[in-house]
Motif scaffolding. Sequence first.
Motif: not given
Length: 734
Positions: A491-494, A496-504, A602-606
Motif C-alpha cells: 500500500d505504501h509503495l503503490h 493506496s495510502l496518503f501521506g509522503p512516500s517512503l524516503t530512501w 522498494l528501489l523502483s516503486s514499481q
Amino acid sequence: MKVQKLILVATCFYLAYTQLVDGQPRNDCQTSCGNVTIEYPFGISQGCYYADDPSFNLTCNKEKLFFRLNLEVISISHSGELRAMNNISYTCYDSQGTLSDEDFYLYRLANVSLSNKNKFTIVGCNAYAYLTTYGIQNYSTGCISGCDSQPAANGGCKGAGCCSTDVSVPSDSNRFRIRSFRLQNTTSVYDFSPCKYAFLAENGTFDFDALRDLKNLRNVTQFPMVLDWSIGNQTCEQVGNASLCGRYNNTCFNSTRGTGYNCKCLKGFEGNPYLSNEHRCLDIDECTSTIHKHNCSDPSTCKNTVGDFYCKCKFGYRLDKTNMSCKRKDFGWATILLGTTIGFLSILLVVSYVQQRMKHRKTAELRQKFFQQNGGGILVQRLSGPGTSNANIQIFTEEGMKTSTNGYDESRILGQGGQGTVYKGILPDNSIVAIKKARLGDTSQVEQFINEVLVLSQINHRNVVKLLGCCLETEVPLLVYEFINSGTLFDHLHGSLFGPSLTWEQRLRIAVEIAGTLAYLHSSASIPIIHRDVKTANILLDENLTAKVADFGASRLIPMNKEQLTTMVQGTLGYLDPEYYNTGMLNEKSDVYSFGVVLMELLSSQKALCFERPLQSKHLVHYIASAMKENRLHEVIDEKVINENNWKEIQEAVGVAMECTRVTGEERPLMTEVAAKLEGLRVTKTKHQWSDQYPGEETENLVGVGILSAQGDTSSTGYDSIKNVASMHVAAGR
Ligand SMILES: *[C@@H]1O[C@H](CO)[C@@H](O)[C@H](O)[C@H]1NC(C)=O
Ligand SMILES: *[C@@H]1O[C@H](CO)[C@@H](O)[C@H](O)[C@H]1NC(C)=O
Ligand SMILES: *[C@@H]1O[C@H](CO)[C@@H](O)[C@H](O)[C@H]1NC(C)=O
Ligand SMILES: *[C@@H]1O[C@H](CO)[C@@H](O)[C@H](O)[C@H]1NC(C)=O
Ligand SMILES: *[C@@H]1O[C@H](CO)[C@@H](O)[C@H](O)[C@H]1NC(C)=O
Ligand SMILES: *[C@@H]1O[C@H](CO)[C@@H](O)[C@H](O)[C@H]1NC(C)=O
Ligand SMILES: *[C@@H]1O[C@H](CO)[C@@H](O)[C@H](O)[C@H]1NC(C)=O
Ligand SMILES: *[C@@H]1O[C@H](CO)[C@@H](O)[C@H](O)[C@H]1NC(C)=O
Ligand SMILES: *[C@@H]1O[C@H](CO)[C@@H](O)[C@H](O)[C@H]1NC(C)=O
Ligand SMILES: *[C@@H]1O[C@H](CO)[C@@H](O)[C@H](O)[C@H]1NC(C)=O
Ligand SMILES: *[C@@H]1O[C@H](CO)[C@@H](O)[C@H](O)[C@H]1NC(C)=O
Ligand SMILES: *[C@@H]1O[C@H](CO)[C@@H](O)[C@H](O)[C@H]1NC(C)=O
C-alpha cells in the motif's frame, strides 16, 4: 505492705457495703424472709435497699418481714404496692355495758401512703367507727352498723352487724388512725356482739359471716391492707436519666401516690424492672411459660419473638384470630386458577430448559466437531510435542470472538483476500487485535491455518507479526494476531495510502528488517523456516513504519537433516522463484529470490508484475535487469528516492537485488549475507548523515511518520495476500 493491703480490703469492704453501683443492690442480698420474697428497691441490709430512701429498709425477724418496726409485710409488687397486716381496732363491753377492752392504732407510714384499694369495715351491732388520715390534706370517713337482734348469717356486710365503705384518701396520706365506738347501751346485743371492730382490709379479703365474726373477730387480729410506694418525689420527666429504669427493656411511670415514680417491664418482658442484673426484665418465652401462656390452640404452632410471640400455621393453613387456631385455607377459584397457571408455567419452563440444554449440548458437540475438523487435535498434539519453543498460543472461545468483532460486523473488516477475511477485534481487556477468518468450505485453507499456527509458534521476532492465539470451535478456524495499524508495504509503495512516500532511509531500514527477519527464519529459529510467500503485500508496517512479516500460511518448517524439500509449488506470481517453480524443490534460496523482487520494488516503486510495461519488462526483475544492461538505471529508480549523495548506495542495493534474483538458486547469496550487506549500506549511510549534518531531514521524516500513524486506520492490511490485484496464488502440482 500489710497495712496497705488491709486498707485496700477495708476500702473495698466499705465500698461494697455502703455504695450502690448505679443504684443497684449488692449481689449477695437476701432475697426472702420466711415465705415473703424481698424485691428491690426493698432490702433488709445496707447496700440491698434503694439507698436514697430509708423507708425501703425492711427488717426480717423470726421469718417475718417488717416495715417500720411493726407492720408485717406479706408481699411486695413491682408496680408500687406493698401488702402489710394491719391490726383491728376494737372496743368491747361486758354484760353490764361497761367498757372491758379497747385497742386502737395510729399508723405512721412516712414515704409510703395508704391505697384506695382498701375498704374501711366495721363489724358489730350498734357500732360506728371512723378513719382519719393525715398528710398535706386531712381526711375522715366513717360508717354505722345498727342491729337489735342477731343478723342473718348470710346477710352480707350491708349495715346489719357490718358495714364497709370505700376510701378515697388524699394521695399523700401517710398517717392514719382507726377508732371504733358503740352507738348506744350495748347490753341488749352483748350476747352476740360484745365488741365493735374496725379495720382496713384490701377490697375482697374480708367476707362477713355474722355468726362467726360478730363474736370472735378479735381472734383474727389482723387484715392485709394495701400501701403505695414509689421512688423519690419526682415525676419520670423530672428524674430523667437518673431514673432506675428506662434502659433495660423497662419503662418509668408516675406513681399513683402522686409523688415519685415506679418502673415496669415492657410488654412481653418479665423480671424486676428496678434491676439491671440477671433478674432484670427479660423476654418472656410465651411458648414455654406457664404463667404468660400463648393463646395458640396448637402449642406446636407457637413461635416466640423478642417481646412477643405468634402462632405459625402450616402451609395451606391460616390463623383464625377468634380462637387462635389454624384453619385449612379454602381454595377459591382464584387460587385454583393461580395454581393451574403456575403449574402450566412450570411445565413450560422445564420444557424450554430441556430444549436449551439440548441445544447447548448440540452446540458443544458441533464445537468439538469443528475443533477436530479444524485440526485442533493435531495442533494440540503438535504444540505439546517436542521441539516447540514458543507455544504461548491462546485458545479463544467462539463467543469471545463473536463479541470482540461485534458479530463479524462489516464495519470491522480490515481486508479480504486469498486466505480469508481479516476483522478488527476488541478483546475484553480493550486490546485491539486482528482476527483472520478462513474462507468457508476450503479445507486447504484450514490446513494452511494450522500450518501458520505451527510456524508462528516457533517464532519470536520483533519483525514478525505476533500470533496471539486461535479459535478452532467455529466452522472455519480463526487466527488472532497483534493489530498492526499502518497498512502493508504494498500500500505504501503503490499508493493506496496518503501521506509522503517512503524516503530512501526508511526503505533501506525496511529492507534490512525484512532481510534480517528472513535470515533469522532460515538460520536462527529453532527449526529453519522458509516463508515461501515473501512479497510487499505480506509486509505490514506499524505506526513507526517498522516492518512486520506476515502470512506464514504457506511457510514450511524444514527438518534439520534436510537441505531441500519437495513440495507442491506455492507462492505469488512475480515473486515466485523460477527454479522452484520448475523443479518443485524448495529451499531457502526461494525466499532470497522473492526478497530480491521486494528490494527492487522498494528501489523502483514499481509493481512486481505489471502488464502496462513492455512485453519483456512485465516482470520487475527483467525490467531492472534490462535497465542495468542498457545503463539507464536512473530511469527505473524512483526519483523520490534519489538525492545528491545516495546514488552509490542505490547502485549497491540494486546490485544486491540482482544477485538475489539470479536464476540459479545456488548463485544467490544466503539471506544472512544479504542482511549483512544491506546493514553495511545503512551504517555508512547513517555515518554519512551524521557528517553531513542534516538534522532537519530526520525531523521531517518523524513528522511524516506522525501524520501517517494519525491516518493509520487503513482499509487494507497484509495479514494475508489481501487486495493484491497483481498477485495470483499458484498451487501447481495439485
Ligand atoms: C407463708 O407460710 C405460712 C406457713 O409456713 C402459710 O401459712 C402462709 O399462708 C404463707 N403465706 C404466703 C403469703 O404464702
Ligand atoms: C422519705 O424519703 C426521703 C427521700 O425522698 C428521705 O430523705 C426521707 O428520709 C424518707 N423518710 C423516711 C421516714 O424514711
Ligand atoms: C434499717 O432498719 C433497722 C430496723 O429498723 C435499723 O436497725 C437500721 O439501723 C436501719 N438502717 C438504716 C441504714 O437506717
Ligand atoms: C399490732 O398488734 C400487735 C399485737 O398486739 C402489736 O405487737 C403490734 O405492734 C401492733 N401493730 C401496730 C402497727 O400497732
Ligand atoms: C391535720 O390534723 C392535724 C392533727 O389534728 C393538724 O395538726 C393539722 O393542722 C391538720 N391539717 C389540716 C390541713 O387541716
Ligand atoms: C344499760 O341498760 C340496762 C338495762 O336496759 C341498764 O341496766 C344499764 O344500767 C344501762 N347501762 C348504762 C351504762 O347505762
Ligand atoms: C372492690 O371489689 C369489688 C368486686 O370485687 C369491685 O366491684 C369494687 O369496685 C372494688 N372496690 C375498690 C375500691 O377497689
Ligand atoms: C377466740 O379467743 C377467745 C379468747 O381469747 C377464745 O375463748 C375463743 O375460743 C376463740 N375463738 C375461736 C373461734 O378461736
Ligand atoms: C423531694 O425530696 C427532697 C429530699 O427529701 C427535698 O429536698 C425536696 O424538697 C422534695 N421535693 C418535693 C417537690 O417535694
Ligand atoms: C443524663 O442526661 C444528660 C443530658 O441529657 C447528660 O448530660 C448526663 O450525663 C446524663 N447522665 C447520665 C447518668 O446518664
Ligand atoms: C431487651 O431485651 C432484648 C431481648 O431479651 C435484648 O436483646 C435487649 O438487649 C434488651 N435490651 C436492653 C437494653 O437490655
Ligand atoms: C407524670 O406526671 C407529670 C406531671 O403530672 C406529667 O406531666 C407527665 O406526663 C407524667 N408522666 C407520665 C409518664 O405519666
